[in-house]
Design a protein around this motif. Structure first.
Motif, PDB file in Angstrom:
ATOM      1  N   THR A 283       0.819  -1.213   0.000  1.00  0.00           N
ATOM      2  CA  THR A 283       0.000   0.000   0.000  1.00  0.00           C
ATOM      3  C   THR A 283       0.851   1.261   0.000  1.00  0.00           C
ATOM      4  O   THR A 283       0.440   2.294   0.521  1.00  0.00           O
ATOM      5  CB  THR A 283      -0.946   0.029   1.217  1.00  0.00           C
ATOM      6  N   GLY A 284       2.024   1.191  -0.605  1.00  0.00           N
ATOM      7  CA  GLY A 284       2.917   2.340  -0.625  1.00  0.00           C
ATOM      8  C   GLY A 284       2.392   3.509  -1.432  1.00  0.00           C
ATOM      9  O   GLY A 284       2.621   4.667  -1.090  1.00  0.00           O
ATOM     10  N   ASP A 285       1.644   3.249  -2.494  1.00  0.00           N
ATOM     11  CA  ASP A 285       1.157   4.325  -3.341  1.00  0.00           C
ATOM     12  C   ASP A 285      -0.309   4.661  -3.117  1.00  0.00           C
ATOM     13  O   ASP A 285      -0.889   5.439  -3.863  1.00  0.00           O
ATOM     14  CB  ASP A 285       1.389   3.969  -4.809  1.00  0.00           C
ATOM     15  N   VAL A 286      -0.939   4.108  -2.100  1.00  0.00           N
ATOM     16  CA  VAL A 286      -2.337   4.375  -1.792  1.00  0.00           C
ATOM     17  C   VAL A 286      -2.417   5.607  -0.896  1.00  0.00           C
ATOM     18  O   VAL A 286      -1.679   5.720   0.086  1.00  0.00           O
ATOM     19  CB  VAL A 286      -2.992   3.161  -1.093  1.00  0.00           C
ATOM     20  N   GLU A 287      -3.319   6.525  -1.239  1.00  0.00           N
ATOM     21  CA  GLU A 287      -3.497   7.730  -0.431  1.00  0.00           C
ATOM     22  C   GLU A 287      -4.842   7.678   0.275  1.00  0.00           C
ATOM     23  O   GLU A 287      -5.887   7.547  -0.360  1.00  0.00           O
ATOM     24  CB  GLU A 287      -3.412   8.966  -1.319  1.00  0.00           C
ATOM     25  N   VAL A 288      -4.808   7.776   1.593  1.00  0.00           N
ATOM     26  CA  VAL A 288      -6.004   7.815   2.422  1.00  0.00           C
ATOM     27  C   VAL A 288      -5.931   9.111   3.211  1.00  0.00           C
ATOM     28  O   VAL A 288      -4.877   9.433   3.782  1.00  0.00           O
ATOM     29  CB  VAL A 288      -6.063   6.587   3.365  1.00  0.00           C
ATOM     30  N   PRO A 289      -7.021   9.888   3.305  1.00  0.00           N
ATOM     31  CA  PRO A 289      -6.941  11.198   3.939  1.00  0.00           C
ATOM     32  C   PRO A 289      -6.589  11.165   5.435  1.00  0.00           C
ATOM     33  O   PRO A 289      -5.948  12.067   5.929  1.00  0.00           O
ATOM     34  CB  PRO A 289      -8.339  11.791   3.752  1.00  0.00           C
ATOM     35  N   VAL A 290      -6.995  10.146   6.151  1.00  0.00           N
ATOM     36  CA  VAL A 290      -6.846  10.170   7.608  1.00  0.00           C
ATOM     37  C   VAL A 290      -5.544   9.534   8.076  1.00  0.00           C
ATOM     38  O   VAL A 290      -4.844  10.094   8.920  1.00  0.00           O
ATOM     39  CB  VAL A 290      -8.053   9.469   8.272  1.00  0.00           C
TER      40      VAL A 290
END
Length: 62
Positions: A25-32
């Motif tokens: 999940t290195g390139d996954v962006e999650v806001p929190v």
């Protein structure tokens, strides 16, 4: 299943799940939260639980 062996199994599964989250999940962006940091936390918790299970198994057998 004894408590120590259950801790060992749960710790190993949590450790492997944290490793998978950290690796993939290195390139996954999650806001929190940052998924790679969540993976590191899961690995730490899983490692601690695994150590506790191993300690319980060795303590019980002596």
């Amino acid at each position: 299943m004894t408590r120590a062996s259950r801790n060992l199994l749960e710790g190993a599964v949590t450790l492997l799940a944290g490793l998978a989250v950290w690796l993939f999940t290195g390139d996954v962006e999650v806001p929190v939260v940052t998924p790679t940091k969540v993976g590191v936390v899961l690995m730490c918790v899983g490692g601690a639980q695994t150590v506790r299970g191993v300690y319980g198994l060795t303590r019980r057998s002596t």
